[in-house]
Enzyme design. Structure first.
Site, short mmCIF file in Angstrom:
data_model
loop_
_atom_site.label_atom_id
_atom_site.label_comp_id
_atom_site.label_asym_id
_atom_site.label_seq_id
_atom_site.Cartn_x
_atom_site.Cartn_y
_atom_site.Cartn_z
N LYS A 1 8.52 5.04 4.43
CA LYS A 1 9.13 5.41 5.71
C LYS A 1 10.30 6.35 5.49
CE LYS A 1 10.69 3.47 10.11
NZ LYS A 1 9.76 4.34 10.86
N HIS B 1 11.10 -2.00 6.28
CA HIS B 1 9.85 -1.25 6.36
C HIS B 1 9.37 -0.87 4.95
CE1 HIS B 1 10.92 -0.71 10.63
NE2 HIS B 1 9.64 -0.43 10.81
#
Length: 259
Positions: A153, A149
């Protein structure tokens, strides 16, 4: 009849995507947008009430569906406030622990709540078909996962990775907490047969990649899901909002209920 929508965190990356998709959908009305204390200024859409207090906003938008992609603690509190006013909620926040999910279940007894750590149709179809793959391959195949990600995040592993890994464990009849391995370092010895490794990569602006590996004798199978845009998740959340607006309280709804 169009569904009224309130978006939380309307100025964030996901919130802004949700606002744009809501405004573009004739079956939806953007009636409210909520931001953190002191941060609601600048939200200006016709017919939309901007606020930095959900408790004060909801009496002005009775029955509107709240969409929440905020943070675990905030989502739990927002669900309590929604239950107080009787507004349905769609929650796509990741990183909630068991106790926080249990709190959502309590609020779901008072108002319809839909909760999914991933709103993608593709991921939720995977959750349906992966158990069959696990059972066909059998226990000779070791199961691992890598998730990637963007660098902003906050939770690790991702909520989607955990959901997928739990699905794999259940297909083997294992308790996930007993077999998970989220980190490997040093002299760790041979890999146990009864283990599922989930490794995390973070960097750049990757929306979300999840690859499941099935390592068998003389071969391996890789199953990958890549999200190309946040619109994938936002579209799923808006689909869920239209659906949950017609449901009754009593349970914590999930994507499987829509399917």
């Amino acid at each position: 009849m169009a569904t009224d929508i309130v978006i939380l965190g309307a100025k964030g990356r996901m919130g802004n995507t949700l606002v744009n998709l809501t405004l573009a959908d004739d079956e939806l009305n953007l009636v409210g947008a909520c931001e953190r204390k002191g941060n609601a200024a600048g939200i200006d859409h016709d017919g939309c009430t901007a606020s930095d207090c959900l408790d004060e906003l909801l009496p002005e938008v009775p029955g509107a569906v709240i969409i929440d992609f905020t943070a675990p603690e905030a989502s739990v509190e927002n669900a309590r406030v929604a239950a107080k006013h009787g507004n349905p909620v769609v929650i796509g926040t990741t990183g909630l622990n068991k106790e926080q999910v249990a709190e959502l279940e309590k609020s779901a007894k008072e108002t319809p709540i839909f909760f999914a750590p991933n709103m993608s149709v593709g991921v939720n179809v995977l959750l349906k078909v992966l158990p069959q793959l696990v059972q066909y391959l059998g226990e000779a195949y070791d199961m691992e996962m890598v998730e990637t990600h963007h660098k902003m995040k906050k939770d690790s592993p991702s909520g989607t990775a955990l959901k997928l890994a739990q699905c794999l464990a259940e297909a083997r009849g294992w308790e996930y907490d007993d077999v998970k391995k989220h980190c490997r370092d040093g002299i760790i010895g041979e890999r146990p047969q009864k283990e599922i490794g989930v490794q995390t990569l973070r960097g750049g602006d990757v929306v979300g990649d999840h690859t499941m590996y099935f390592f068998g004798p003389g071969e391996r199978i890789e199953v990958t899901h890549r999200a190309h845009s946040r619109e994938t998740f936002a579209s799923g959340a808006l689909r869920a909002a239209k659906w949950v607006a017609l449901q009754k309280p009593g349970k914590l709804y999930a994507m499987a209920d829509i399917f």
